[in-house]
Structures are given as structure tokens and as C-alpha cells.
Motif scaffolding. Structure first.
Motif, PDB file in Angstrom:
ATOM      1  N   ALA A 289       0.840  -1.195   0.000  1.00  0.00           N
ATOM      2  CA  ALA A 289       0.000   0.000   0.000  1.00  0.00           C
ATOM      3  C   ALA A 289       0.876   1.246   0.000  1.00  0.00           C
ATOM      4  O   ALA A 289       1.990   1.235   0.524  1.00  0.00           O
ATOM      5  CB  ALA A 289      -0.906  -0.005   1.231  1.00  0.00           C
ATOM      6  N   CYS A 290       0.366   2.302  -0.571  1.00  0.00           N
ATOM      7  CA  CYS A 290       1.075   3.580  -0.626  1.00  0.00           C
ATOM      8  C   CYS A 290       1.276   4.124   0.794  1.00  0.00           C
ATOM      9  O   CYS A 290       0.352   4.141   1.602  1.00  0.00           O
ATOM     10  CB  CYS A 290       0.262   4.578  -1.449  1.00  0.00           C
ATOM     11  SG  CYS A 290       0.897   6.261  -1.375  1.00  0.00           S
ATOM     12  N   ALA A 291       2.517   4.568   1.087  1.00  0.00           N
ATOM     13  CA  ALA A 291       2.808   5.054   2.428  1.00  0.00           C
ATOM     14  C   ALA A 291       2.120   6.396   2.699  1.00  0.00           C
ATOM     15  O   ALA A 291       1.905   6.765   3.839  1.00  0.00           O
ATOM     16  CB  ALA A 291       4.317   5.190   2.620  1.00  0.00           C
TER      17      ALA A 291
ATOM     18  N   ASP B 294      -2.740   6.575  -7.469  1.00  0.00           N
ATOM     19  CA  ASP B 294      -3.634   7.645  -7.061  1.00  0.00           C
ATOM     20  C   ASP B 294      -2.924   8.956  -6.759  1.00  0.00           C
ATOM     21  O   ASP B 294      -3.366  10.016  -7.156  1.00  0.00           O
ATOM     22  CB  ASP B 294      -4.442   7.204  -5.832  1.00  0.00           C
ATOM     23  CG  ASP B 294      -5.438   6.115  -6.202  1.00  0.00           C
ATOM     24  OD1 ASP B 294      -6.020   6.207  -7.299  1.00  0.00           O
ATOM     25  OD2 ASP B 294      -5.599   5.171  -5.414  1.00  0.00           O
ATOM     26  N   CYS B 295      -1.818   8.885  -6.036  1.00  0.00           N
ATOM     27  CA  CYS B 295      -1.178  10.145  -5.644  1.00  0.00           C
ATOM     28  C   CYS B 295       0.245  10.292  -6.177  1.00  0.00           C
ATOM     29  O   CYS B 295       0.881  11.321  -5.980  1.00  0.00           O
ATOM     30  CB  CYS B 295      -1.194  10.308  -4.129  1.00  0.00           C
ATOM     31  SG  CYS B 295       0.042   9.319  -3.266  1.00  0.00           S
ATOM     32  N   GLY B 296       0.768   9.245  -6.800  1.00  0.00           N
ATOM     33  CA  GLY B 296       2.088   9.348  -7.404  1.00  0.00           C
ATOM     34  C   GLY B 296       3.247   9.158  -6.432  1.00  0.00           C
ATOM     35  O   GLY B 296       4.413   9.143  -6.818  1.00  0.00           O
ATOM     36  N   HIS B 297       2.937   8.993  -5.152  1.00  0.00           N
ATOM     37  CA  HIS B 297       3.989   8.821  -4.147  1.00  0.00           C
ATOM     38  C   HIS B 297       4.742   7.511  -4.376  1.00  0.00           C
ATOM     39  O   HIS B 297       4.151   6.511  -4.761  1.00  0.00           O
ATOM     40  CB  HIS B 297       3.352   8.815  -2.754  1.00  0.00           C
ATOM     41  CG  HIS B 297       4.356   8.739  -1.642  1.00  0.00           C
ATOM     42  ND1 HIS B 297       5.146   9.813  -1.283  1.00  0.00           N
ATOM     43  CD2 HIS B 297       4.707   7.727  -0.822  1.00  0.00           C
ATOM     44  CE1 HIS B 297       5.938   9.452  -0.283  1.00  0.00           C
ATOM     45  NE2 HIS B 297       5.689   8.198   0.016  1.00  0.00           N
ATOM     46  N   GLN B 298       6.043   7.550  -4.108  1.00  0.00           N
ATOM     47  CA  GLN B 298       6.834   6.332  -4.251  1.00  0.00           C
ATOM     48  C   GLN B 298       7.201   5.773  -2.884  1.00  0.00           C
ATOM     49  O   GLN B 298       7.711   6.474  -2.033  1.00  0.00           O
ATOM     50  CB  GLN B 298       8.098   6.635  -5.063  1.00  0.00           C
ATOM     51  CG  GLN B 298       7.757   7.086  -6.480  1.00  0.00           C
ATOM     52  CD  GLN B 298       8.981   7.299  -7.349  1.00  0.00           C
ATOM     53  OE1 GLN B 298      10.118   7.285  -6.855  1.00  0.00           O
ATOM     54  NE2 GLN B 298       8.769   7.481  -8.638  1.00  0.00           N
TER      55      GLN B 298
HETATM   56 ZN   LIG Z   1      -0.752   7.212  -2.722  1.00  0.00          ZN
END
Ligand SMILES: [Zn+2]
Length: 318
Positions: free
Chosen positions: A44-46, A66-70
Motif C-alpha cells: 500500500a502507498c505510504a 492515485d497520488c504518485g507517491h513512491q
Molecule cells: Zn498514494
């Protein structure tokens, strides 16, 4: 937010070297286990916790749709920023878990083929920090207390260790500066149930000040009486095992600054000596590595410096 970790993940952890080689033959094998431990298998995205992620950087990182976070596999864990493959970490975890008495930095260096002793040493400290979980249930209902001087021979130069032991049960050990009333009180309050019955020798520091309302029996014995029926037998056994372990596994080469970390590892293994196997220890180390926030070596070491139990009054040496 991490998802629930499967309770029986440890069952899937190999118990023998042959099983280990087969189960964790590739980096992907290790990543799959790591992801199961960290996210229940679904990364899951942090940042936004979305599970709509895809793999980038050869599988070491996920990017959120969804948010582009790595999010890297290790970011936010005790292994954050490691430059070594998980496969090497798994190997080291297996080595420390399979040896009933643990492993020295020197042996780990040889097995892992590390160029420097320092690398092996810092890996061990990191894994030790993961292995030792604070075990908050206080000791009771029958507890013995004693003190010992350990060290010498290249290691700590006779450092004071406070010991509390249930009869044939769990132990707690604290590297302390003194065995005065105040110190004993902080140790007892942190480690021994308020309603426990405590047995000690005749040392004057054990009194109603240090032990509070606990029932206390101070038993003064001659050597002959002690041979016959030692009132603090569990403490004396613990101390002799501890001394043997410090000399046997660690060649006495433990510096006072790090003694508490070793005492914690000893107590962790000792307290689980009847119930825990390789798979459980190894799986627990990994669970703990994924669950604990990143810490620098400095923070890991400071957390186990002398008198950790006594943090309220203790000023860590610079
Ligand atoms: Zn995310």
C-alpha cells in the motif's frame, strides 16, 4: 497504515539451512515474504494507503496510481536506506536465529563475507534491536533479586548487573551504576509486579524503601547453606549462564557502553528457551523490522545504554 500481519507467517519460515536455501533462493522470494509481513501481501502507498500501486526500480519501490507517491520496500522500517539486498538480511537473520546462543560480530562477518568488522557489528546491533521486544508483563509472583559483577578480560571491567528472576522462569537484567536503594527501587518498580513476593540475600539496599509493599524475605546464608538450598538459585544460575555466554559467544569483548544490548538479547533468548524455535525467532525479527520506524545506529545504541530502565534520572554519556 500497515495491514494485519498473518499470525502464522512464522510457520512459513524455514528451520534448516537446506530449507532456507530453497525457500529464499532469490531476492524475489525474500521480497514476497517481506511484503507479506509488512502489508499482508498487498503493498500500500505510504502516503495515501491506496493499494493501486505498480512496481518500479526493479521491484524495490512502488509508485502509487492515485497520488504518485513512491514507497520503497524498506522505507519507514528499520531497514530503511539499506543498500544491501533483502536476501543478505534474511541470511543474517537466519544465522542469528538458528544459533541458540546467538552469534558474534566476528562470526557474522566471516559467514556474510563482509569486508569490515564494523559492518557485521552494526548489522548485529540492528537485528538485536529488532529481536528484543519490550516484554512489559512484570515478573511475579515469586521473584528473586541479586546483583553480579560481570566482565573483565578485555570486555567490561567488572560492570554491575542487577538480576531479577522468577523461580525457573523469566529474568530481567539491568546494567546499573549502583546497587543502592534508589536504583534498586527503580529496577523493582519497572520489572517486578507490585504484589510479588521477593527473596533476596542480606544486602541492606533491599528494604521497604526499594521494594515497597512487596512481601520481602531477606535470607542470609553461609556457603554451606547455599550449597544445600540456595535461596536465590535462579539468579545465581542466570548469572553463571550469562557470564558463560559473554565469554563463549562474544569472547568477553563487550564494551560497557553496549552491555545493556547484550543483556537484553540474553534475557530475550533465556525467557523463550522452552517455547521458541528458529522459525519463530526469525519471523519475529522480520515482523519487528517492518513494524519499527527507522532508527540511526546512534539511536539504537543510545536506547540500550546503561541504565535504560532508569531513563528518568539517567543522563546518557556523550
Ligand atoms: Zn498514494
Amino acid at each position: 497504515m500497515t495491514q494485519a500481519i498473518p499470525d502464522d507467517l512464522w510457520r512459513d519460515f524455514p528451520r534448516t539451512a537446506t530449507e532456507f536455501e530453497a525457500r529464499f533462493a532469490t531476492e524475489e522470494d525474500c521480497r514476497a515474504y517481506w511484503m507479506a509481513a509488512r502489508w499482508g501481501g498487498e503493498p500500500a502507498c505510504a502516503r495515501c494507503n491506496s493499494t493501486r500501486v505498480w512496481t518500479i526500480r526493479e521491484g524495490t519501490t512502488f509508485e502509487c496510481a492515485d497520488c504518485g507517491h513512491q514507497t520503497s520496500l524498506t522505507s519507514g522500517t528499520l531497514l530503511e536506506k539499506t543498500r544491501k539486498p533483502l536476501k543478505m538480511w534474511f541470511r543474517a537473520i537466519f544465522e542469528i536465529s538458528t544459533r541458540r546462543t546467538g552469534i558474534s560480530a566476528k562470526d557474522l562477518q566471516r559467514i556474510m563475507g563482509f569486508g569490515s568488522y564494523k559492518t557485521a557489528w552494526s548489522w548485529l546491533h540492528k537485528l538485536r534491536a529488532a529481536m528484543v521486544r519490550s516484554d512489559s508483563e512484570p515478573l511475579g509472583p515469586f521473584v528473586q533479586m541479586d546483583e553480579a559483577l560481570v566482565g573483565g578480560k578485555g570486555g567490561p571491567n567488572k560492570e554491575l548487573v542487577l538480576v531479577a528472576a522468577e523461580a525457573n522462569g523469566r529474568v530481567r537484567l539491568a546494567h546499573a551504576e549502583s546497587n543502592d536503594e534508589g536504583t534498586l527501587k527503580r529496577f523493582a518498580d519497572g520489572q517486578i509486579a507490585a504484589k510479588a513476593q521477593v527473596v533476596t540475600d542480606g544486602h541492606a539496599g533491599y528494604n521497604s524503601e526499594s521494594l515497597g509493599k512487596r512481601t520481602h524475605e531477606a535470607i542470609v546464608q553461609t556457603k554451606a547453606e547455599r550449597r544445600e538450598n540456595d535461596a536465590v538459585q535462579s539468579c545465581h544460575w542466570t548469572i553463571s549462564l550469562l557470564k558463560r555466554w559473554l565469554i563463549g559467544t562474544h569472547a568477553g569483548a563487550v564494551r560497557p557502553k553496549h552491555l545493556q544490548a547484550y543483556l537484553d538479547e540474553f534475557a530475550f533468548r533465556h525467557n523463550r528457551r522452552k517455547t521458541i524455535g528458529v522459525s519463530r525467532i526469525a519471523a519475529r525479527v522480520i515482523e519487528s523490522l517492518v513494524a519499527k520506524p527507522p532508527r540511526t545506529m546512534r539511536q539504537i545504541i543510545d536506547a540500550t545504554t546503561r541504565c535504560r530502565w532508569f531513563a528518568s534520572t539517567h543522563v546518557a554519556p556523550a
